[in-house]
Write a protein that holds these residues in place. Structure first.
Motif, short mmCIF file in Angstrom:
data_model
loop_
_atom_site.label_atom_id
_atom_site.label_comp_id
_atom_site.label_asym_id
_atom_site.label_seq_id
_atom_site.Cartn_x
_atom_site.Cartn_y
_atom_site.Cartn_z
N LYS A 161 -46.90 -34.88 62.60
CA LYS A 161 -48.51 -34.83 62.29
C LYS A 161 -49.18 -34.12 63.40
O LYS A 161 -50.20 -33.31 63.26
N ALA A 162 -48.60 -34.38 64.68
CA ALA A 162 -49.36 -33.80 65.91
C ALA A 162 -48.81 -32.31 66.11
O ALA A 162 -49.12 -31.72 67.17
N GLY A 163 -48.07 -31.89 65.29
CA GLY A 163 -47.61 -30.64 65.35
C GLY A 163 -46.34 -30.43 66.40
O GLY A 163 -46.13 -29.08 66.77
N LYS A 164 -45.79 -31.45 66.64
CA LYS A 164 -44.43 -31.42 67.65
C LYS A 164 -43.40 -30.81 66.93
O LYS A 164 -43.17 -31.36 65.86
N ASN A 165 -42.31 -30.23 67.54
CA ASN A 165 -40.91 -30.07 67.22
C ASN A 165 -40.12 -30.90 67.33
O ASN A 165 -40.16 -31.83 68.45
N ILE A 166 -39.18 -31.24 66.36
CA ILE A 166 -38.26 -32.26 66.31
C ILE A 166 -36.68 -31.68 66.01
O ILE A 166 -36.86 -31.12 64.80
N LEU A 167 -35.86 -31.71 66.84
CA LEU A 167 -34.55 -31.35 66.47
C LEU A 167 -33.35 -32.59 66.38
O LEU A 167 -33.36 -33.16 67.16
N ALA A 168 -32.92 -32.27 64.84
CA ALA A 168 -32.01 -33.43 64.57
C ALA A 168 -30.77 -32.92 64.66
O ALA A 168 -30.46 -31.78 63.86
N GLU A 169 -29.91 -33.59 65.33
CA GLU A 169 -28.23 -32.89 65.33
C GLU A 169 -27.49 -33.81 64.58
O GLU A 169 -27.24 -35.09 64.76
N GLY A 170 -26.75 -33.38 63.48
CA GLY A 170 -25.86 -34.08 62.67
C GLY A 170 -24.71 -34.35 63.41
O GLY A 170 -24.06 -33.43 64.06
N ALA A 171 -24.12 -35.23 63.01
CA ALA A 171 -22.65 -35.76 63.75
C ALA A 171 -21.72 -35.36 62.71
O ALA A 171 -21.63 -35.31 61.47
N GLN A 172 -20.65 -34.95 63.36
CA GLN A 172 -19.14 -34.51 62.45
C GLN A 172 -19.61 -33.31 61.60
O GLN A 172 -20.59 -32.86 61.78
N GLY A 173 -18.83 -33.35 60.45
CA GLY A 173 -18.99 -32.34 59.57
C GLY A 173 -19.10 -32.53 58.05
O GLY A 173 -19.07 -33.71 57.52
N THR A 174 -19.51 -31.60 57.29
CA THR A 174 -19.92 -31.79 55.88
C THR A 174 -18.84 -32.72 55.10
O THR A 174 -19.09 -33.48 54.37
N MET A 175 -17.69 -31.96 55.37
CA MET A 175 -16.42 -32.60 54.66
C MET A 175 -16.07 -34.16 54.81
O MET A 175 -15.11 -34.53 54.15
N LEU A 176 -16.83 -34.53 55.86
CA LEU A 176 -16.42 -35.87 56.26
C LEU A 176 -17.54 -36.89 55.58
O LEU A 176 -17.82 -38.01 55.98
N ASP A 177 -18.73 -36.31 54.82
CA ASP A 177 -19.65 -37.13 54.32
C ASP A 177 -19.13 -38.08 53.36
O ASP A 177 -18.30 -37.87 52.69
N ILE A 178 -19.64 -39.20 53.42
CA ILE A 178 -19.02 -40.25 52.43
C ILE A 178 -19.17 -40.40 51.08
O ILE A 178 -18.42 -40.71 50.27
N ASP A 179 -20.17 -39.50 50.55
CA ASP A 179 -20.59 -39.20 49.26
C ASP A 179 -19.98 -37.74 48.77
O ASP A 179 -19.52 -37.61 47.76
#
Length: 217
Positions: free
Chosen positions: A13-31
């Motif tokens: 809301k304050a206009g700050k940047n947020i960087l989220a880094e995913g762990a592992q890879g797509t093919m390891l997704d539980i779903d």
């Protein structure tokens, strides 16, 4: 944990940047990964929402990171896995050994069918190609563009990946001998390398914004 979504949403809301880094890879997704050879969480972009309490419409850029070839740790389906000298060389040049355990990673040619699937389920808006220097020295480089699945040609990632029934169909490219690990400008790259990059970019319909050609910054 309740404080986290409040903090992050206030920052947005304050206009700050947020960087989220995913762990592992797509093919390891539980779903959406290659179940049961998966991890215990959602590794795709949607995990940002469920893990951090951020609404989907707050995410404006999704950067997909992939290698110029494929690797996999441990068991599980791997259609383009190499069991020959090329696979050994790829493993050696890419230093494909676990950082903690030292366990060797399985290596193989780039699988565009799997990569297209990953781009789709993550909603990738731009790509970064890592380890572009590793395939240097290969006479020919292959890219999997479709599968032969039980005698039928398919271009989508199947629900059940049975390596015994599935064979990769490749498009082959001329390799490059130059050491590109020290190059810093696109104009300096060999044409054969840029042809490889351009083909991948065209097939995925997503821009490759960054190319990494070595471990140094």
């Amino acid at each position: 944990t309740c404080a986290l979504p409040i903090y992050l949403n206030n920052a947005i809301k304050a206009g700050k940047n947020i960087l989220a880094e995913g762990a592992q890879g797509t093919m390891l997704d539980i779903d959406f990964g290659t179940y049961p050879f998966v991890t215990s969480s959602n590794t795709i972009t949607a995990g940002t929402c469920t893990g951090l309490g951020i609404a989907p419409n707050k995410i404006d850029r999704i950067v997909g990171i992939f290698k110029a070839y494929c690797t996999r740790v441990g068991s599980g389906p791997f259609p383009t896995e190499l069991f020959d000298a090329d696979g050994v060389l790829m493993q050696k040049e890419g230093n494909e050994f676990g950082a903690t355990t030292g366990r060797p990673r399985r290596c193989g040619w780039l699988d565009l069918v799997a990569l297209k699937y990953a781009v789709k389920v993550n909603g990738v808006t731009k790509l970064m190609m890592m380890k572009g220097d590793v395939p240097s020295g290969f006479k020919n480089i292959k890219v999997c563009t479709s599968y032969d699945y039980n005698g039928e040609k398919i271009e989508h990632f199947p629900f059940s990946v049975d390596s015994k029934k599935l064979k990769p169909i490749y498009t082959e490219f001329k390799g490059w001998d130059e050491d590109i690990s020290k190059l810093k400008k696109e104009s300096s790259f060999p044409k054969t390398f840029m042809d490889y990059v351009a083909y991948i970019e065209n097939e995925l319909k997503v821009p490759i914004a960054i190319i990494s050609v070595g471990p140094d910054r």
